[in-house]
Scaffold this motif. Structure first.
Motif, PDB file in Angstrom:
ATOM      1  N   THR A  58       0.841  -1.205   0.000  1.00  0.00           N
ATOM      2  CA  THR A  58       0.000   0.000   0.000  1.00  0.00           C
ATOM      3  C   THR A  58       0.871   1.248   0.000  1.00  0.00           C
ATOM      4  O   THR A  58       0.521   2.253  -0.633  1.00  0.00           O
ATOM      5  N   ASP A  59       2.008   1.215   0.685  1.00  0.00           N
ATOM      6  CA  ASP A  59       2.922   2.360   0.655  1.00  0.00           C
ATOM      7  C   ASP A  59       3.359   2.666  -0.773  1.00  0.00           C
ATOM      8  O   ASP A  59       3.396   3.832  -1.201  1.00  0.00           O
ATOM      9  N   GLN A  60       3.720   1.623  -1.507  1.00  0.00           N
ATOM     10  CA  GLN A  60       4.185   1.826  -2.880  1.00  0.00           C
ATOM     11  C   GLN A  60       3.074   2.388  -3.763  1.00  0.00           C
ATOM     12  O   GLN A  60       3.317   3.302  -4.563  1.00  0.00           O
ATOM     13  N   LEU A  61       1.855   1.848  -3.629  1.00  0.00           N
ATOM     14  CA  LEU A  61       0.768   2.351  -4.456  1.00  0.00           C
ATOM     15  C   LEU A  61       0.399   3.776  -4.071  1.00  0.00           C
ATOM     16  O   LEU A  61       0.152   4.619  -4.943  1.00  0.00           O
ATOM     17  N   LEU A  62       0.399   4.081  -2.777  1.00  0.00           N
ATOM     18  CA  LEU A  62       0.096   5.453  -2.350  1.00  0.00           C
ATOM     19  C   LEU A  62       1.163   6.425  -2.832  1.00  0.00           C
ATOM     20  O   LEU A  62       0.850   7.576  -3.172  1.00  0.00           O
ATOM     21  N   ASN A  63       2.408   5.989  -2.883  1.00  0.00           N
ATOM     22  CA  ASN A  63       3.464   6.848  -3.421  1.00  0.00           C
ATOM     23  C   ASN A  63       3.207   7.146  -4.899  1.00  0.00           C
ATOM     24  O   ASN A  63       3.428   8.273  -5.373  1.00  0.00           O
ATOM     25  N   GLU A  64       2.737   6.136  -5.641  1.00  0.00           N
ATOM     26  CA  GLU A  64       2.430   6.337  -7.055  1.00  0.00           C
ATOM     27  C   GLU A  64       1.253   7.284  -7.210  1.00  0.00           C
ATOM     28  O   GLU A  64       1.268   8.198  -8.039  1.00  0.00           O
ATOM     29  N   ILE A  65       0.216   7.079  -6.398  1.00  0.00           N
ATOM     30  CA  ILE A  65      -0.950   7.954  -6.432  1.00  0.00           C
ATOM     31  C   ILE A  65      -0.540   9.389  -6.107  1.00  0.00           C
ATOM     32  O   ILE A  65      -1.045  10.355  -6.702  1.00  0.00           O
ATOM     33  N   GLY A  66       0.396   9.527  -5.168  1.00  0.00           N
ATOM     34  CA  GLY A  66       0.847  10.855  -4.745  1.00  0.00           C
ATOM     35  C   GLY A  66       1.410  11.695  -5.868  1.00  0.00           C
ATOM     36  O   GLY A  66       1.347  12.930  -5.830  1.00  0.00           O
ATOM     37  N   LYS A  67       1.949  11.042  -6.901  1.00  0.00           N
ATOM     38  CA  LYS A  67       2.512  11.774  -8.036  1.00  0.00           C
ATOM     39  C   LYS A  67       1.430  12.558  -8.794  1.00  0.00           C
ATOM     40  O   LYS A  67       1.722  13.545  -9.471  1.00  0.00           O
ATOM     41  N   TYR A  68       0.190  12.070  -8.684  1.00  0.00           N
ATOM     42  CA  TYR A  68      -0.919  12.681  -9.432  1.00  0.00           C
ATOM     43  C   TYR A  68      -1.947  13.328  -8.510  1.00  0.00           C
ATOM     44  O   TYR A  68      -2.963  13.838  -8.984  1.00  0.00           O
ATOM     45  N   GLU A  69      -1.689  13.308  -7.204  1.00  0.00           N
ATOM     46  CA  GLU A  69      -2.691  13.706  -6.225  1.00  0.00           C
ATOM     47  C   GLU A  69      -3.218  15.117  -6.442  1.00  0.00           C
ATOM     48  O   GLU A  69      -4.430  15.348  -6.471  1.00  0.00           O
ATOM     49  N   ARG A  70      -2.332  16.070  -6.603  1.00  0.00           N
ATOM     50  CA  ARG A  70      -2.775  17.453  -6.769  1.00  0.00           C
ATOM     51  C   ARG A  70      -3.604  17.601  -8.038  1.00  0.00           C
ATOM     52  O   ARG A  70      -4.647  18.258  -8.044  1.00  0.00           O
TER      53      ARG A  70
END
Length: 249
Positions: A58-70
């Protein structure tokens, strides 16, 4: 002192950005690997087996999501977990949805509902929208289409979501000679009309765009001989839902 949450590992097949297809706005869509159904019209047979996914925390997927979060927040979007079948990995799905929710991201769960009993209250509390794919209302058609199982668990899950007031988009794929029987469409429309919090129904015309994946995997595409429904047939099916007062696309 709060104990840090132990990250969970899931099998992620792929991820993508989409607009207006997998929930409102522009969305980060993670496709999880593994599905108990073998729908004849499935356009992603490469997601059937968990071993076809990449082990991802989940950490890895959340890090990926974070790239597009804004970007997805500004675009009025969010995160959608799709598949495969995300409820085949309930612990991973639960934690990803919850952590996205904590970050203020709109969350959507794209599911057939066949494993709806795997979705506990914590998972649903972190889900803003359920994209529920009801394959067929008629039990015999459902078994023929999915080549396994019963429609009962999906209908039970839909009623549970209704009782919770959980927003739903209902999806139904119209397949000539398979799901398009007037009695099946009428019965499904009646069932959907009995539910609370259904925001829309999407009657989706069957297509053969994923047929090449079967060739790559050395599989026969079961509906290779079936042509997509024409526009009039799709509109007739949509009209059945609209007649029940349901917003339908």
């Amino acid at each position: 002192m709060n104990t840090p949450t132990t990250t969970v590992t899931g099998a992620v097949h792929s991820f993508d950005l989409s607009t207006g297809v997998d929930g409102p706005g522009t969305r980060f869509v993670a496709f999880l690997a593994g599905c108990p159904l073998r729908c004849q019209y499935c356009h992603s047979p490469d997601t059937w087996l968990r071993r076809n996914g990449t082990p991802t925390t989940t950490d890895q997927l959340l890090n990926e999501i974070g790239k597009y979060e804004r970007f997805i927040k500004v675009a009025g979007g969010g995160v959608t977990l799709s598949g495969g079948e995300p409820l085949q990995q309930p612990a991973f799905t639960r934690q990803v949805l919850r952590r996205c929710h904590e970050r203020g991201l709109h969350t959507a769960l794209d599911t057939s509902g066949y494993l709806g009993d795997h979705a506990d209250d914590t998972l649903l509390d972190a889900t803003d929208l359920v994209l529920l794919d009801i394959k067929s209302f008629d039990p015999a058609t459902y078994r023929n289409l999915t080549r396994t199982g019963s429609v009962g668990p999906t209908l039970r899950f839909a009623r549970r979501l209704s009782a919770l007031g959980k927003p739903m988009w209902i999806r139904f794929v119209l397949v000539p000679g398979l799901t398009d029987a007037p009695a099946n469409v009428e019965a499904l429309a009646g069932f959907v009309a009995s539910l609370n919090a259904v925001q829309r129904v999407e009657v989706l015309p069957f297509h053969r765009l994923g047929a090449h994946k079967y060739t790559v995997l050395g599989l026969d595409f079961p509906l290779a001989h079936v042509s997509p429904p024409d526009a009039d047939a799709v509109e007739r099916a949509r009209a059945v839902f609209r007649a029940r007062g349901i917003t339908t696309y």
